[in-house]
Write a protein that holds these residues in place. Sequence first.
Motif, PDB file in Angstrom:
ATOM      1  N   ILE A   1     -14.571  -2.840  14.428  1.00  0.00           N
ATOM      2  CA  ILE A   1     -15.735  -3.177  13.607  1.00  0.00           C
ATOM      3  C   ILE A   1     -15.267  -3.695  12.256  1.00  0.00           C
ATOM      4  O   ILE A   1     -14.534  -3.012  11.536  1.00  0.00           O
ATOM      5  CB  ILE A   1     -16.626  -1.937  13.414  1.00  0.00           C
ATOM      6  N   LEU A   2     -15.667  -4.895  11.899  1.00  0.00           N
ATOM      7  CA  LEU A   2     -15.318  -5.466  10.599  1.00  0.00           C
ATOM      8  C   LEU A   2     -16.159  -4.793   9.520  1.00  0.00           C
ATOM      9  O   LEU A   2     -17.383  -4.839   9.551  1.00  0.00           O
ATOM     10  CB  LEU A   2     -15.560  -6.979  10.593  1.00  0.00           C
ATOM     11  N   LEU A   3     -15.478  -4.192   8.549  1.00  0.00           N
ATOM     12  CA  LEU A   3     -16.170  -3.453   7.498  1.00  0.00           C
ATOM     13  C   LEU A   3     -16.209  -4.202   6.169  1.00  0.00           C
ATOM     14  O   LEU A   3     -17.187  -4.108   5.435  1.00  0.00           O
ATOM     15  CB  LEU A   3     -15.500  -2.087   7.294  1.00  0.00           C
ATOM     16  N   LYS A   4     -15.158  -4.943   5.849  1.00  0.00           N
ATOM     17  CA  LYS A   4     -15.128  -5.684   4.586  1.00  0.00           C
ATOM     18  C   LYS A   4     -13.992  -6.704   4.635  1.00  0.00           C
ATOM     19  O   LYS A   4     -12.956  -6.457   5.256  1.00  0.00           O
ATOM     20  CB  LYS A   4     -14.935  -4.728   3.398  1.00  0.00           C
ATOM     21  N   GLU A   5     -14.180  -7.838   3.964  1.00  0.00           N
ATOM     22  CA  GLU A   5     -13.134  -8.845   3.874  1.00  0.00           C
ATOM     23  C   GLU A   5     -13.326  -9.665   2.606  1.00  0.00           C
ATOM     24  O   GLU A   5     -14.422  -9.699   2.030  1.00  0.00           O
ATOM     25  CB  GLU A   5     -13.129  -9.763   5.104  1.00  0.00           C
ATOM     26  N   GLY A   6     -12.238 -10.310   2.164  1.00  0.00           N
ATOM     27  CA  GLY A   6     -12.320 -11.143   0.972  1.00  0.00           C
ATOM     28  C   GLY A   6     -10.949 -11.367   0.364  1.00  0.00           C
ATOM     29  O   GLY A   6      -9.958 -10.723   0.729  1.00  0.00           O
ATOM     30  N   PHE A   7     -10.874 -12.345  -0.577  1.00  0.00           N
ATOM     31  CA  PHE A   7      -9.617 -12.657  -1.258  1.00  0.00           C
ATOM     32  C   PHE A   7      -9.311 -11.628  -2.333  1.00  0.00           C
ATOM     33  O   PHE A   7     -10.189 -11.215  -3.102  1.00  0.00           O
ATOM     34  CB  PHE A   7      -9.688 -14.045  -1.907  1.00  0.00           C
ATOM     35  N   MET A   8      -8.048 -11.206  -2.395  1.00  0.00           N
ATOM     36  CA  MET A   8      -7.512 -10.393  -3.489  1.00  0.00           C
ATOM     37  C   MET A   8      -6.063 -10.805  -3.704  1.00  0.00           C
ATOM     38  O   MET A   8      -5.493 -11.590  -2.939  1.00  0.00           O
ATOM     39  CB  MET A   8      -7.593  -8.897  -3.155  1.00  0.00           C
ATOM     40  N   ILE A   9      -5.467 -10.272  -4.763  1.00  0.00           N
ATOM     41  CA  ILE A   9      -4.070 -10.577  -5.081  1.00  0.00           C
ATOM     42  C   ILE A   9      -3.234  -9.348  -4.776  1.00  0.00           C
ATOM     43  O   ILE A   9      -3.572  -8.231  -5.185  1.00  0.00           O
ATOM     44  CB  ILE A   9      -3.918 -10.986  -6.556  1.00  0.00           C
ATOM     45  N   LYS A  10      -2.129  -9.555  -4.058  1.00  0.00           N
ATOM     46  CA  LYS A  10      -1.253  -8.436  -3.720  1.00  0.00           C
ATOM     47  C   LYS A  10       0.123  -8.672  -4.315  1.00  0.00           C
ATOM     48  O   LYS A  10       0.549  -9.798  -4.551  1.00  0.00           O
ATOM     49  CB  LYS A  10      -1.140  -8.287  -2.206  1.00  0.00           C
ATOM     50  N   ARG A  11       0.806  -7.589  -4.562  1.00  0.00           N
ATOM     51  CA  ARG A  11       2.189  -7.690  -5.022  1.00  0.00           C
ATOM     52  C   ARG A  11       3.100  -7.599  -3.820  1.00  0.00           C
ATOM     53  O   ARG A  11       2.895  -6.775  -2.933  1.00  0.00           O
ATOM     54  CB  ARG A  11       2.521  -6.563  -6.003  1.00  0.00           C
ATOM     55  N   ALA A  12       4.108  -8.454  -3.789  1.00  0.00           N
ATOM     56  CA  ALA A  12       5.047  -8.455  -2.668  1.00  0.00           C
ATOM     57  C   ALA A  12       5.674  -7.075  -2.526  1.00  0.00           C
ATOM     58  O   ALA A  12       6.120  -6.480  -3.502  1.00  0.00           O
ATOM     59  CB  ALA A  12       6.127  -9.511  -2.884  1.00  0.00           C
ATOM     60  N   GLN A  13       5.687  -6.580  -1.285  1.00  0.00           N
ATOM     61  CA  GLN A  13       6.180  -5.229  -1.045  1.00  0.00           C
ATOM     62  C   GLN A  13       7.705  -5.200  -1.059  1.00  0.00           C
ATOM     63  O   GLN A  13       8.372  -6.104  -0.558  1.00  0.00           O
ATOM     64  CB  GLN A  13       5.662  -4.716   0.301  1.00  0.00           C
ATOM     65  N   GLY A  14       8.269  -4.160  -1.658  1.00  0.00           N
ATOM     66  CA  GLY A  14       9.713  -3.977  -1.661  1.00  0.00           C
ATOM     67  C   GLY A  14      10.419  -4.652  -2.820  1.00  0.00           C
ATOM     68  O   GLY A  14      11.619  -4.456  -2.999  1.00  0.00           O
ATOM     69  N   ARG A  15       9.720  -5.462  -3.632  1.00  0.00           N
ATOM     70  CA  ARG A  15      10.362  -6.105  -4.777  1.00  0.00           C
ATOM     71  C   ARG A  15      10.605  -5.082  -5.885  1.00  0.00           C
ATOM     72  O   ARG A  15       9.736  -4.298  -6.215  1.00  0.00           O
ATOM     73  CB  ARG A  15       9.496  -7.254  -5.306  1.00  0.00           C
ATOM     74  N   LYS A  16      11.794  -5.148  -6.486  1.00  0.00           N
ATOM     75  CA  LYS A  16      12.156  -4.167  -7.503  1.00  0.00           C
ATOM     76  C   LYS A  16      11.809  -4.650  -8.907  1.00  0.00           C
ATOM     77  O   LYS A  16      11.603  -3.867  -9.806  1.00  0.00           O
ATOM     78  CB  LYS A  16      13.658  -3.850  -7.437  1.00  0.00           C
TER      79      LYS A  16
ATOM     80  N   TRP B   1      -5.984 -13.249   1.950  1.00  0.00           N
ATOM     81  CA  TRP B   1      -7.283 -12.882   2.538  1.00  0.00           C
ATOM     82  C   TRP B   1      -7.133 -11.515   3.203  1.00  0.00           C
ATOM     83  O   TRP B   1      -6.368 -11.348   4.150  1.00  0.00           O
ATOM     84  CB  TRP B   1      -7.717 -13.920   3.569  1.00  0.00           C
ATOM     85  N   PHE B   2      -7.862 -10.523   2.673  1.00  0.00           N
ATOM     86  CA  PHE B   2      -7.776  -9.158   3.193  1.00  0.00           C
ATOM     87  C   PHE B   2      -8.940  -8.888   4.142  1.00  0.00           C
ATOM     88  O   PHE B   2     -10.071  -9.360   3.920  1.00  0.00           O
ATOM     89  CB  PHE B   2      -7.798  -8.147   2.050  1.00  0.00           C
ATOM     90  N   ARG B   3      -8.631  -8.117   5.162  1.00  0.00           N
ATOM     91  CA  ARG B   3      -9.627  -7.831   6.197  1.00  0.00           C
ATOM     92  C   ARG B   3      -9.499  -6.357   6.602  1.00  0.00           C
ATOM     93  O   ARG B   3      -8.412  -5.900   6.971  1.00  0.00           O
ATOM     94  CB  ARG B   3      -9.385  -8.747   7.391  1.00  0.00           C
ATOM     95  N   LEU B   4     -10.623  -5.618   6.537  1.00  0.00           N
ATOM     96  CA  LEU B   4     -10.624  -4.201   6.911  1.00  0.00           C
ATOM     97  C   LEU B   4     -11.539  -3.981   8.099  1.00  0.00           C
ATOM     98  O   LEU B   4     -12.725  -4.331   8.065  1.00  0.00           O
ATOM     99  CB  LEU B   4     -11.104  -3.336   5.736  1.00  0.00           C
ATOM    100  N   THR B   5     -10.995  -3.403   9.161  1.00  0.00           N
ATOM    101  CA  THR B   5     -11.805  -2.946  10.287  1.00  0.00           C
ATOM    102  C   THR B   5     -11.666  -1.430  10.366  1.00  0.00           C
ATOM    103  O   THR B   5     -10.923  -0.817   9.589  1.00  0.00           O
ATOM    104  CB  THR B   5     -11.355  -3.573  11.621  1.00  0.00           C
ATOM    105  N   ASN B   6     -12.355  -0.831  11.320  1.00  0.00           N
ATOM    106  CA  ASN B   6     -12.215   0.618  11.479  1.00  0.00           C
ATOM    107  C   ASN B   6     -10.897   1.001  12.139  1.00  0.00           C
ATOM    108  O   ASN B   6     -10.609   2.192  12.313  1.00  0.00           O
ATOM    109  CB  ASN B   6     -13.384   1.182  12.285  1.00  0.00           C
ATOM    110  N   HIS B   7     -10.061   0.004  12.470  1.00  0.00           N
ATOM    111  CA  HIS B   7      -8.763   0.279  13.093  1.00  0.00           C
ATOM    112  C   HIS B   7      -7.586  -0.050  12.192  1.00  0.00           C
ATOM    113  O   HIS B   7      -6.564   0.635  12.241  1.00  0.00           O
ATOM    114  CB  HIS B   7      -8.616  -0.500  14.399  1.00  0.00           C
TER     115      HIS B   7
END
Length: 744
Positions: free
Chosen positions: A486-501, A512-518
């Motif tokens: 089930i799609l609960l929410k979606e939209g553009f946001m800014i993320k920081r690259a993971q693992g960068r020191k 583009w972020f997308r949240l479902t119940n899974h």
Amino acid sequence: MAVEEEGLRVFQSVKIKIGKVAIQKEDLQKYHNRDTWFQLQHVDADSEVQGKVHLELRLSEVITDSGVVCHKLATRIRECQGLPIVNGQCDPYATVTLAGPCRQVPPWLQGGSEAKKTKVKKKTNNPQFDEVFYFEVTRPCSYSRKSHFDFEDEDVDKLEIRVDLWNASNLKFGDEFLGELRVPLKVLRQSSPHEAWYFLQPRDSGSKSLKPGDLGSLRLNVVYTEDHVFSSDYYSPLRDLLLRSADVEPVSASAAHILGEVCREKQEAAIPLVRLFLHYGRVVPFISAIASAEVRRTQDPNTIFRGNSLTSKCIDETMKLAGMQYLHVTLKPTIEEENLRQFVDRVFSVITKSGVSCPTVMCDIFFSLREAAAKRFQDDLDVRYTAVSSFIFLRFFAPAILSPNLFQLTPHHTDPQTSRTLTLVSKTIQTLGSLSKSKSASFKESYMAAFYEFFNEQKYADAVKNFLDLISSSGRRDPKSVQQPILLKEGFMIKRAQGRKRFGMKNFKKRWFRLTNHEFTYQKSKGDLPLYSIPIENILAVEPLEEESFKMKNMFQVIQPERALYIQANNCVEARAWTDILTKVSQRNQKRLAVYHPSAYLNGHWLCCRASSDTAAGCSPCTGGLPANIQLDIDGDRETERIYSLFSSYMSKLEKMQEACGSRSVYDGPEQEEYSTFIIDDPQETYKTLKQVIAGVGALEQEHAQYKRDKFKKTKYGSQEHPIGDKSFQSYIRQQSETPAHSM
């Protein structure tokens, strides 16, 4: 509960007292759970009393210097308990009088002795007096030592000690009467000294009471239960049998389902069952099991969960217990507004935006309903919504809007004009929530059909579906599920690259972020394949990120087992919305964190606590965002006792159900009409459970019978537990020999 009459006052709009209904405690069981008309009685302040008094009387002989024999009566007022609060305060005192009839007592006692008064005890309705007052009782004849009572028997029988309780008031109307008691001195024949507790009694004001029927009548439905609860180990066999109900196949053969079958009203069974299962954390699997069974018996998707079944009553009771705070948070600010224009729009908006506040136990139940309905009616795409909306809108929000005072949303009944508006709002919200295909035609009133056209837009249906999706989603993956994520929410946001020191703007990417119940995923653009996915069960916490970390506002972090994903929303409103919904779908995760780091890990240390290890435990408690569940004050043993009482009351039906099981096992033909009301899917399994239930009930009946025998051997009439004047206790003693089995 005191023996004094308990009054229910009836008010007009100007709040003038019309009358009261008074029912003696010992009579309550006569009217249990049935509508009865009661005559209104005149309201008299002198008759509205409560509380009890601890009194001691002692009669002794005294020879005066002149040789006259006196009988002195010592009256000790020890204490009182449970006095009423009058106008917000209670400053009680007592007056004590030795009284008798004017014509027959000796001249020195005619009219009674002078009243003696205790000290006033300030600000307490449980005063400790412990004061002694002496009264002379003298016989004008020769001294004799035959007994304490040297005067004529008929004289002493007519003497009495009278104690009046008062509330010291500064008002010009004088002190308020709290109650009285009259103790005849003949009680000293049985024992001297005499010590006992007494219930305060009303006094005769001398006013002529109105004739019955002059004030009218009031119809009441009184529900009265009286339970004696044993220690927990007494209930283990019956309680364990009930708690296993969700695991019994078929569920119709379970003890809990059997209770629903034998009770006259499903609500009778639902109330203690839901409270018991909530207390032990088993309400979701039980309701899921009985809901799935009901769905399998349903032939038309349009009638799903529309009857007064055990399932619907259990869900109603769960929503009432678990959802009351949710209801208040969602509706109370809107209901209390005086301006009712655009009321429907405001109410609809607060409901459909409240999904993140819906209690977890309700969401889990709705998920089960959605799954069961979708499996049963796979060709009906709307049934997954209507199965849930029939409860959350029809049985939860709509009744609260219609009668807000019954749900403590408003302190008083609404006026007629507001009531009519709330009726219109309730009907509209109910119809919007039902997703009816022919909405305007569903109204009987033409004005409602015309009014509804204003809301007959797709955006309202979409908002309802999004709300229902959120409250009926579950972060737990079910391989047997027929539902797509089930799609609960979606939209553009800014993320920081993971693992960068190191810090650098190149490390921040718009995704583009997308949240479902899974799962929670991001990709370059809408419609692209995901670049990264976080399963919902891996979200350990969702918390704000302090601005000092990257000198950027509106940031939050999604904490995983390995690392945290840092995200910046477009504004503070979006940041809060994403935080709430991510917390909502992950709040039941087993490994959720209790502490976290409010700042980022940069340049070899955490900015918040300066710890050097990137795996160091958090330094601040998690806010959690939303409560994972509700805390209810439920006594599991008392609920089991109530269930036992129900089984005991309906023992004849349990035996009839046993006969029905035997009949179906032996004869494979048309069932007898008297057995047709029972749902029996597996006669042998049901018979086995019935046998265990009857054995458990029988064992508890024996314990109750033994308890009553022991109780009445030890109980003294006039003790603190059973003061003199407790008519219900006297009635209980009389019934003791007549009803050996425990009853409600």
